[in-house]
Enzyme design. Structure first.
Site, mmCIF file in Angstrom:
data_model
loop_
_atom_site.group_PDB
_atom_site.id
_atom_site.type_symbol
_atom_site.label_atom_id
_atom_site.label_comp_id
_atom_site.label_asym_id
_atom_site.label_seq_id
_atom_site.Cartn_x
_atom_site.Cartn_y
_atom_site.Cartn_z
ATOM 1 C CB CYS A 175 42.021 72.312 49.684
ATOM 2 S SG CYS A 175 41.007 72.647 51.125
ATOM 3 C CG HIS B 152 36.938 72.850 46.995
ATOM 4 N ND1 HIS B 152 38.022 72.086 46.634
ATOM 5 C CD2 HIS B 152 37.271 73.446 48.179
ATOM 6 C CE1 HIS B 152 38.960 72.200 47.576
ATOM 7 N NE2 HIS B 152 38.528 73.031 48.507
ATOM 8 C CD GLU B 153 36.003 76.917 49.300
ATOM 9 O OE1 GLU B 153 36.038 76.696 50.530
ATOM 10 O OE2 GLU B 153 37.025 76.898 48.590
ATOM 11 C CG HIS C 135 35.993 72.741 53.105
ATOM 12 N ND1 HIS C 135 37.027 71.980 53.592
ATOM 13 C CD2 HIS C 135 36.479 73.361 52.004
ATOM 14 C CE1 HIS C 135 38.092 72.140 52.818
ATOM 15 N NE2 HIS C 135 37.790 72.965 51.836
HETATM 16 NI NI NI Z 1 39.157 73.651 50.428
#
Ligand code: NI
Length: 158
Positions: A85, A127-128, A131
């Protein structure tokens, strides 16, 4: 980190500007994905692409902008894979995630896009989008002993 706010007008010029700024930042990093909160904009937008050869089919996925994305898990079976990341430079860890999802999001024209993603592609999207809810990948890890610096994981012979 707080939960990011929905974007009220996905087709607004300032949203397009933010997307273009994020693309520059991602390419400079370099990375394959970026969420607006990572550039200190608490709005629900992510950008990503999958490089050719990185995913199971090898075809990759073109640069994609997801505004107000919603993920539906189609197969809850978990698969573990390595993630890094831009918010945790130089680190990598093994993260279990569902391998088959559906995504629904707006694009920069304000149109709804819906598609399915599997494997590595599904991993990048999850994953994105994490956030946007203030979640970084170590919070998803079940075995923190696999979290480390890239150099330690690959040796020092590069
Ligand atoms: Ni990330």
């Amino acid at each position: 980190m707080r939960v990011a706010d929905p974007i009220e007008d996905p087709s607004a010029p300032e949203v397009r500007r933010l997307a273009l700024d994020m693309i520059d930042t991602m390419r400079d990093a370099p990375g394959i994905g970026l969420a607006a909160p990572q550039v200190h904009i608490p709005l629900r937008m992510v950008i990503y692409y999958v490089p050719e050869g990185r995913d199971e089919e090898g075809e990759g996925h073109p640069l994609t902008i997801l505004i107000n994305p919603e993920i539906t898990v189609l197969d809850p079976a978990l698969e573990t894979g390595a993630e890094g990341c831009l918010s945790l430079p130089g680190m990598v860890g093994s993260v279990p995630r569902p391998q088959h999802i559906a995504v629904k999001a707006f694009d920069l024209d304000g149109q709804v896009q819906e598609y399915e993603a599997m494997g590595y592609h599904a991993r990048v999207i999850q994953h994105e989008c994490d956030h946007l809810d203030g979640i970084i990948y170590p919070m998803r890890m079940t075995d923190l002993s696999s979290l480390g610096y890239v150099e330690e994981m690959t040796g020092h012979d590069e």
